[in-house]
Design an enzyme around this catalytic site. Structure first.
Site, PDB file in Angstrom:
ATOM      1  N   ARG A 173      24.241  33.186  49.346  1.00 30.26           N
ATOM      2  CA  ARG A 173      23.348  34.022  50.192  1.00 30.26           C
ATOM      3  C   ARG A 173      23.020  33.382  51.532  1.00 30.26           C
ATOM      4  O   ARG A 173      21.972  33.632  52.110  1.00 30.26           O
ATOM      5  CB  ARG A 173      22.041  34.375  49.458  1.00 30.26           C
ATOM      6  CG  ARG A 173      22.234  35.195  48.194  1.00 30.26           C
ATOM      7  CD  ARG A 173      22.801  36.596  48.476  1.00 30.26           C
ATOM      8  NE  ARG A 173      23.025  37.290  47.225  1.00 30.26           N
ATOM      9  CZ  ARG A 173      24.188  37.277  46.554  1.00 30.26           C
ATOM     10  NH1 ARG A 173      25.236  36.626  47.033  1.00 30.26           N
ATOM     11  NH2 ARG A 173      24.306  37.945  45.420  1.00 30.26           N
ATOM     12  N   SER A 223      17.143  42.817  44.659  1.00 31.04           N
ATOM     13  CA  SER A 223      16.460  41.631  44.133  1.00 31.04           C
ATOM     14  C   SER A 223      15.650  40.982  45.246  1.00 31.04           C
ATOM     15  O   SER A 223      16.166  40.766  46.340  1.00 31.04           O
ATOM     16  CB  SER A 223      17.482  40.615  43.628  1.00 31.04           C
ATOM     17  OG  SER A 223      18.136  41.149  42.520  1.00 31.04           O
ATOM     18  N   GLU A 298      15.244  36.392  49.169  1.00 27.37           N
ATOM     19  CA  GLU A 298      16.408  36.689  50.006  1.00 27.37           C
ATOM     20  C   GLU A 298      16.088  37.796  51.010  1.00 27.37           C
ATOM     21  O   GLU A 298      16.796  37.999  51.974  1.00 27.37           O
ATOM     22  CB  GLU A 298      17.633  37.030  49.154  1.00 27.37           C
ATOM     23  CG  GLU A 298      17.520  38.240  48.256  1.00 27.37           C
ATOM     24  CD  GLU A 298      18.835  38.518  47.534  1.00 27.37           C
ATOM     25  OE1 GLU A 298      19.053  37.848  46.513  1.00 27.37           O
ATOM     26  OE2 GLU A 298      19.611  39.365  47.989  1.00 27.37           O
TER      27      GLU A 298
HETATM   28  C1  LIG Z   1      19.348  48.854  45.223  1.00 28.36           C
HETATM   29  C2  LIG Z   1      19.809  47.608  45.943  1.00 28.36           C
HETATM   30  C3  LIG Z   1      20.711  46.767  45.343  1.00 28.36           C
HETATM   31  C4  LIG Z   1      21.161  45.618  45.999  1.00 28.36           C
HETATM   32  N1  LIG Z   1      22.062  44.822  45.383  1.00 28.36           N
HETATM   33  C5  LIG Z   1      22.540  43.734  46.014  1.00 28.36           C
HETATM   34  C6  LIG Z   1      23.533  42.907  45.382  1.00 28.36           C
HETATM   35  O1  LIG Z   1      23.990  43.168  44.270  1.00 28.36           O
HETATM   36  N2  LIG Z   1      23.965  41.824  46.060  1.00 28.36           N
HETATM   37  C7  LIG Z   1      23.502  41.502  47.306  1.00 28.36           C
HETATM   38  O2  LIG Z   1      23.964  40.509  47.874  1.00 28.36           O
HETATM   39  N3  LIG Z   1      22.573  42.264  47.931  1.00 28.36           N
HETATM   40  C8  LIG Z   1      22.079  43.366  47.311  1.00 28.36           C
HETATM   41  N4  LIG Z   1      21.139  44.142  47.927  1.00 28.36           N
HETATM   42  C9  LIG Z   1      20.596  43.726  49.231  1.00 28.36           C
HETATM   43  C10 LIG Z   1      21.299  44.352  50.450  1.00 28.36           C
HETATM   44  O3  LIG Z   1      21.868  45.594  50.122  1.00 28.36           O
HETATM   45  C11 LIG Z   1      22.380  43.458  51.043  1.00 28.36           C
HETATM   46  O4  LIG Z   1      21.845  42.225  51.450  1.00 28.36           O
HETATM   47  C12 LIG Z   1      23.056  44.146  52.233  1.00 28.36           C
HETATM   48  O5  LIG Z   1      24.260  43.517  52.498  1.00 28.36           O
HETATM   49  C13 LIG Z   1      22.200  44.166  53.498  1.00 28.36           C
HETATM   50  O6  LIG Z   1      22.854  44.989  54.448  1.00 28.36           O
HETATM   51  P1  LIG Z   1      22.037  45.869  55.482  1.00 28.36           P
HETATM   52  O7  LIG Z   1      23.003  46.523  56.398  1.00 28.36           O
HETATM   53  O8  LIG Z   1      21.112  46.789  54.788  1.00 28.36           O
HETATM   54  O9  LIG Z   1      21.236  44.754  56.256  1.00 28.36           O
HETATM   55  P2  LIG Z   1      19.738  44.832  56.775  1.00 28.36           P
HETATM   56  O10 LIG Z   1      18.806  44.901  55.629  1.00 28.36           O
HETATM   57  O11 LIG Z   1      19.614  45.887  57.807  1.00 28.36           O
HETATM   58  O12 LIG Z   1      19.607  43.409  57.450  1.00 28.36           O
HETATM   59  C14 LIG Z   1      19.578  42.245  56.655  1.00 28.36           C
HETATM   60  C15 LIG Z   1      19.606  41.040  57.596  1.00 28.36           C
HETATM   61  O13 LIG Z   1      20.868  40.999  58.245  1.00 28.36           O
HETATM   62  C16 LIG Z   1      20.721  41.039  59.660  1.00 28.36           C
HETATM   63  N5  LIG Z   1      21.824  41.849  60.176  1.00 28.36           N
HETATM   64  C17 LIG Z   1      22.235  43.057  59.699  1.00 28.36           C
HETATM   65  N6  LIG Z   1      23.335  43.459  60.377  1.00 28.36           N
HETATM   66  C18 LIG Z   1      23.601  42.491  61.289  1.00 28.36           C
HETATM   67  C19 LIG Z   1      24.611  42.313  62.286  1.00 28.36           C
HETATM   68  N7  LIG Z   1      25.582  43.220  62.484  1.00 28.36           N
HETATM   69  N8  LIG Z   1      24.574  41.195  63.057  1.00 28.36           N
HETATM   70  C20 LIG Z   1      23.616  40.254  62.869  1.00 28.36           C
HETATM   71  N9  LIG Z   1      22.641  40.360  61.949  1.00 28.36           N
HETATM   72  C21 LIG Z   1      22.646  41.457  61.163  1.00 28.36           C
HETATM   73  C22 LIG Z   1      19.341  41.648  59.912  1.00 28.36           C
HETATM   74  O14 LIG Z   1      18.792  41.198  61.122  1.00 28.36           O
HETATM   75  C23 LIG Z   1      18.561  41.150  58.702  1.00 28.36           C
HETATM   76  O15 LIG Z   1      18.051  39.875  58.946  1.00 28.36           O
HETATM   77  C24 LIG Z   1      20.673  45.303  47.294  1.00 28.36           C
HETATM   78  C25 LIG Z   1      19.753  46.167  47.904  1.00 28.36           C
HETATM   79  C26 LIG Z   1      19.322  47.313  47.241  1.00 28.36           C
HETATM   80  C27 LIG Z   1      18.357  48.238  47.921  1.00 28.36           C
END
Ligand SMILES: Cc1cc2nc3c(=O)[nH]c(=O)nc-3n(C[C@H](O)[C@H](O)[C@H](O)COP(=O)(O)OP(=O)(O)OC[C@H]3O[C@@H](n4cnc5c(N)ncnc54)[C@H](O)[C@@H]3O)c2cc1C
Length: 320
Positions: A173, A223, A298
């Site tokens: 992570r 999580s 996380e």
């Molecule tokens: C139901 C559910 C299940 C999940 N299961 C998992 C799982 O199994 N495994 C897991 O790892 N995660 C899981 N997650 C967490 C999440 O989905 C992941 O971390 C996902 O990859 C985040 O992507 P996002 O586009 O939503 O990022 P965001 O939430 O929008 O951003 C997360 C971070 O990344 C940064 N960021 C986003 N895009 C960029 C970019 N292009 N450039 C620079 N910085 C950026 C943001 O500034 C922020 O700090 C889950 C979430 C939910 C709601």
């Protein structure tokens, strides 16, 4: 707000004023952002950031907001959302390239349709590929970093530079991009040719398991506390510790420790960021008292004035 009038007249993407961040958060929490822009290309992203820096306007980059808690007060600056508008991709044999805004489950499905293996584990992760890279997310012991070939980012001098897999310094992570201020734009992955039906059946299994395990009927952020293979083997995953501490169902305001999975904090309908922060602090306190373990989160918290911290580092809500 006057400061951004010039930007509104430029062609930098779709612009929304006083945009509720709750609409861009899987927790459905967050006050209004002064401005939210969804750019279509790298030039527009650079133009926004350069302009904001010049005018001293705070900016924050987001994907789908599935790993983010926004402040109840929203954001006093410009949110740059890399999502649908910025989600083109190419596939040449085993080499695939995508823009950061592509929705990960959609991309995993596209790869499976092309008989490409490597992203099966991410079929149920509801964010963008850029967010997944930033977090080095994954499931079932796999991480996106495992199949990264090259990443292109915009650096602090507005240049597009590339990182090899090694330079991304992926670990559980974690990636070099956290705390770097870089904007992840384009991702090249190295997949393997696989048998379409096998890939699809693995994805179906993963989705079924997740449906049974996770409380997907309430808004959540996945999580909340970091688990890692060492902690899992030597103690237990955070969900197990929280459950054994008797905290399932515990509620503060509209936020609740899920009855189904104790490492999830769900929004029962009217939860605020303050509720989530309070409940996360409570969990940490009880788990520490009981097991002597300091849980880390996380999930990131984006403050009203632009600070980005892990949720467990947030004490009191940011002051002006
Ligand atoms: C139901 C559910 C299940 C999940 N299961 C998992 C799982 O199994 N495994 C897991 O790892 N995660 C899981 N997650 C967490 C999440 O989905 C992941 O971390 C996902 O990859 C985040 O992507 P996002 O586009 O939503 O990022 P965001 O939430 O929008 O951003 C997360 C971070 O990344 C940064 N960021 C986003 N895009 C960029 C970019 N292009 N450039 C620079 N910085 C950026 C943001 O500034 C922020 O700090 C889950 C979430 C939910 C709601």
């Amino acid at each position: 707000m006057d400061k951004i009038n010039d930007l509104i007249n430029k062609n930098v993407g779709d612009i929304y004023l006083k945009e509720p961040l709750s609409k861009h958060s899987s927790w459905r929490i967050g006050g209004p952002a002064d401005v939210l822009i969804e750019p279509y290309n790298i030039e527009q992203i650079i133009e926004i950031i350069q302009y904001a820096d010049l005018m001293k306007i705070p900016t924050a980059i987001i994907g789908n907001g599935t790993n983010l808690l926004f402040s109840d007060e929203g954001f006093r600056g410009i949110i740059v959302k890399l999502g649908n508008n910025f989600s083109r991709y190419t596939i040449k044999g085993e080499k695939v390239c995508a823009e950061a805004g592509i929705w990960t489950p959609k991309f995993a499905k596209i790869l499976s349709d092309n008989g490409l293996s490597g992203l099966e584990h991410a079929i149920g992760i509801p964010g963008t590929l850029g967010g997944l890279i930033f977090m080095n997310g994954g499931s079932g012991g796999k991480c996106i970093g495992d199949i990264v070939k090259k990443i292109w980012v915009i650096d602090r001098n507005y240049n597009l530079i590339s990182f090899s897999q090694k330079e991304c310094d992926f670990s559980y992570r974690k990636s070099v991009f956290q705390d770097s201020g870089y904007i992840i734009c384009k991702i090249e992955l190295e997949c393997e040719i696989g048998e379409k039906e096998r890939i699809k059946s693995e994805m179906r299994n993963i989705l079924n398991k997740r449906k049974n395990k996770f409380p997907l009927n309430y808004p959540n952020c996945g999580s909340v506390f970091l688990s890692n293979p060492v902690m899992n083997d030597t103690v237990a995953p955070p969900g197990k510790l929280i459950e054994e501490a008797g905290l399932k169902g515990y509620q503060i305001g509209g936020a609740q420790i899920s009855e189904k999975h104790a490492n999830f904090i769900v929004n029962l309908g009217n939860a605020t960021a303050k509720d989530v922060i309070s409940i996360a602090q409570y969990i940490r306190k009880i788990v520490y008292q009981r097991y002597g373990i300091c849980l880390e989160s996380e999930v990131k918290y984006l403050g009203e004035l632009g600070s980005l911290r892990s949720l467990h580092e947030v004490g009191i809500i940011e002051k002006r």
